[in-house]
Design a protein around this motif. Structure first.
Motif, short mmCIF file in Angstrom:
data_model
loop_
_atom_site.label_atom_id
_atom_site.label_comp_id
_atom_site.label_asym_id
_atom_site.label_seq_id
_atom_site.Cartn_x
_atom_site.Cartn_y
_atom_site.Cartn_z
N LEU A 187 0.81 -1.21 0.00
CA LEU A 187 0.00 0.00 0.00
C LEU A 187 0.85 1.27 0.00
CD1 LEU A 187 -2.62 -1.25 2.59
CD2 LEU A 187 -3.22 -0.42 0.30
N THR A 188 1.96 1.26 0.74
CA THR A 188 2.76 2.49 0.90
C THR A 188 3.91 2.59 -0.09
OG1 THR A 188 4.24 1.46 2.53
CG2 THR A 188 2.23 2.53 3.36
N GLY A 220 10.65 2.66 7.04
CA GLY A 220 9.58 3.53 6.56
C GLY A 220 8.21 2.95 6.82
N VAL A 221 8.01 1.68 6.47
CA VAL A 221 6.68 1.08 6.66
C VAL A 221 6.38 0.89 8.14
CG1 VAL A 221 7.29 -1.38 6.55
CG2 VAL A 221 5.10 -0.61 5.65
N LEU A 222 7.40 0.60 8.95
CA LEU A 222 7.18 0.52 10.39
C LEU A 222 6.71 1.88 10.93
CD1 LEU A 222 10.25 -1.56 11.67
CD2 LEU A 222 7.98 -2.37 11.04
N SER A 223 7.27 2.95 10.38
CA SER A 223 6.93 4.30 10.86
C SER A 223 5.49 4.67 10.52
CB SER A 223 7.88 5.32 10.24
OG SER A 223 9.20 5.10 10.68
N VAL A 224 4.96 4.13 9.43
CA VAL A 224 3.55 4.38 9.11
C VAL A 224 2.66 3.84 10.23
CG1 VAL A 224 1.68 3.86 7.49
CG2 VAL A 224 3.97 4.35 6.61
N THR A 225 2.94 2.61 10.65
CA THR A 225 2.16 2.01 11.73
C THR A 225 2.38 2.75 13.04
OG1 THR A 225 2.30 -0.15 10.63
CG2 THR A 225 1.70 -0.15 12.97
N VAL A 226 3.62 3.15 13.30
CA VAL A 226 3.92 3.90 14.52
C VAL A 226 3.13 5.20 14.55
CG1 VAL A 226 5.72 5.22 15.69
CG2 VAL A 226 6.20 2.90 14.91
N VAL A 231 5.39 5.87 -1.82
CA VAL A 231 6.70 6.18 -2.39
C VAL A 231 6.89 5.25 -3.58
CG1 VAL A 231 7.77 7.09 -0.32
CG2 VAL A 231 7.75 4.64 -0.67
N THR A 232 7.09 5.82 -4.74
CA THR A 232 7.15 5.02 -5.96
C THR A 232 8.50 5.12 -6.68
OG1 THR A 232 6.15 6.85 -7.20
CG2 THR A 232 4.66 5.15 -6.33
N GLU A 233 9.44 5.80 -6.07
CA GLU A 233 10.77 5.90 -6.67
C GLU A 233 11.80 6.07 -5.56
OE1 GLU A 233 10.62 10.70 -7.66
OE2 GLU A 233 10.38 9.24 -9.28
N GLY A 234 13.05 5.91 -5.92
CA GLY A 234 14.13 6.06 -4.95
C GLY A 234 14.49 4.76 -4.27
N GLN A 235 15.53 4.81 -3.48
CA GLN A 235 16.13 3.62 -2.88
C GLN A 235 15.19 2.86 -1.96
OE1 GLN A 235 19.63 4.48 -0.55
NE2 GLN A 235 20.65 2.60 -1.21
N TRP A 236 14.25 3.58 -1.31
CA TRP A 236 13.41 2.89 -0.34
C TRP A 236 12.07 2.44 -0.90
CZ3 TRP A 236 14.28 7.83 2.77
CH2 TRP A 236 13.46 8.87 2.33
N SER A 237 11.87 2.52 -2.20
CA SER A 237 10.62 2.07 -2.81
C SER A 237 10.80 0.73 -3.51
CB SER A 237 10.13 3.12 -3.82
OG SER A 237 9.02 2.62 -4.54
N TRP A 238 9.82 -0.16 -3.34
CA TRP A 238 9.93 -1.43 -4.08
C TRP A 238 9.67 -1.24 -5.57
CZ3 TRP A 238 5.49 -3.01 -6.52
CH2 TRP A 238 4.24 -2.67 -5.98
#
Length: 250
Positions: free
Chosen positions: A131-132, A143-149, A225-232
């Protein structure tokens, strides 16, 4: 001095507990059960009680906790037959491309609300990656942990992120390509996504797998996030996996 309070919290018991948690985080790279151990150790903690209090302030979340909805098990073969571009199809394509087991999570026997919340957060964790847009590796996990946090204050994810930063501080980018500055950037990005989005915990995602992923993101105000190092999405293997079939010319 303003740091005198450190003497009050740096007790031998607290330091020993911190060292125990660090051991679990350090071992998480080779055994996912170490991550689950952290949440289990916090199950009866004051931090978990604060998390539950916060979560119950949202009516839909409180209702979800009361109902203890877990939904059906994930069936990748069935999900691969869902409409292209749907949440379930995208999840199954990504998980299959990575060779990941959809039932990776360890469930607890539900004896109290904390057990249910731990189970539900574990089960939906990889769905939150989809989703993220945060990648399923070291570069996107914080990043995804921070969404839940941001949405729940879940203590297990808070501690993993904090200790992960500590390990990155001592290890440096030579170990995994991640430094503390990167950590701050991705944590703030995840927190912003979580704060901007509607509550994700009370959603019965299992009943919405066939809906278009883009529509669900729009409904819940998720800015992925759809680009960059942290996006799948930046992984060619995964971009290819979710490439839509071109319609056949008539």
């Amino acid at each position: 001095m303003g740091f005198k309070y450190i003497n009050e919290i740096a007790t031998p018991d607290n330091i020993n507990q911190l060292l125990t948690f660090i051991d679990h985080v350090a071992g998480a790279g080779t055994d996912v059960n170490e991550v689950f151990d952290i949440s289990d150790l916090l199950r009866d903690s004051p931090q978990m009680e604060r998390c539950l209090t916060w979560m119950r302030e949202d009516a839909a979340t409180a209702q979800m906790i009361e109902a203890q909805y877990l939904g059906s098990e994930y069936d990748l073969e069935k999900m691969l037959q869902m409409p292209e571009g749907s949440l379930g199809w995208t999840y199954a394509r990504v998980m299959s491309a990575l060779g990941y087991e959809p039932h990776f999570y360890r469930l607890r026997n539900i004896e109290k609300d904390a057990d249910y919340v731990i189970n539900r957060i574990r089960k939906t964790h990889d769905l939150h990656h989809i989703l993220t847009g945060f990648s399923m590796d070291d570069f996107g996990e914080a990043g995804v942990l921070s969404v839940t946090v941001a949405q729940t204050g879940y203590p297990g994810w808070i501690l993993i992120n904090l200790l992960g930063m500590l390990l990155d501080f001592f290890g440096g980018p030579q170990d995994n390509g991640i430094d503390v500055e990167y950590d701050y950037d991705i944590l703030s990005t995840g927190i912003k996504i979580g704060r901007d989005a509607k509550p994700l915990f009370p959603v019965k995602w299992e009943e919405r797998f066939e809906q278009p992923l883009d529509d669900l993101r729009s409904e819940f105000n998720i800015q992925p996030v759809t680009e960059g190092q942290w996006s799948w999405y930046s992984r060619p293997q995964l971009r290819d996996a979710i490439a839509l079939t071109e319609p056949t010319a008539v």
